[in-house]
Scaffold this active site. Sequence first.
Site: not given
Length: 292
Positions: A200, A195, A215, A218
């Site tokens: 990120h 990803d 961040i 998830g």
Amino acid sequence: MPIFYPDVLDQGTKPRTFSYGDKDVMLYALGIGIGHDPMDETELAFVYEKGLKVVPTAATVLASGAGRGEALPTKPGHRQSQPNYLMLVHGEQKVELHKPLPSAGTFTTESRTVGAFDKGEGKGAVLLNQTTWKDDKGELVATLTGSSFCRADGGFGGPSQGQPEPHPTPSRKPDLSVDISTREDQALLYRLNGDRNPLHSDPESAKRSGFPRPILHGLCTYGITCRAVLQAITGYDPDQILSHQARFSAPVFPGDVITVDLWKDGREISFEARVKAREATVIKNGLTVLRS
């Protein structure tokens, strides 16, 4: 392009083959923080090829090298749906293992849309997608079910009811809690699993998305909750885990300490995750089911 109902329920991908090896398994484990203490032999087993163990939630990334797969042709008269991906967020994730994951192998995977729910104009929509893995014998290995909240696609005329209910969290105090620290560079390592979303890794992209800094993925937080179950419940035995599911509720920032609260009721392990320093619950309605 909006969501067309019921046409969207016929969408999916053609079967495609992918392989993974021990490097991919170890990279995932490192990405969720396992192995930070190289003298801890219980965690070393997930990051060292001698007797290598596989974290069950690694199933969410091990097929990433196969890409998204070629879409199935649209049926005559049916329209191709495509939600606004810039306004799409991951809602829930479940991994069900029909047999323990091996440390390497070749599999066939295919995906399809299994549900579409309309929250109303301006309120968004929910799409449910399911991906299955089969081994070279044609036997089912894993089923992955995920939901996406499409913030800009409400009002497409689909059903508003019938979405699976989230697992209820017990009302009593947790039976035990586990604190797991994340590293400042955790997202930079985890993104190597496939990803590469700049949210990120790139500070400017994060700011454009409304965050003060990049961040954590998830699915990395999701994997950390599975790590907590392995540590606190199964004695680091991944073969005990039949399924692991959770709902994403708030972002985690690299460097946060994640507290995973666990409730044990027979084969069912309920869990939630929070960042005490920010008083934020980041994972809700979690459920791990152990093999009988």
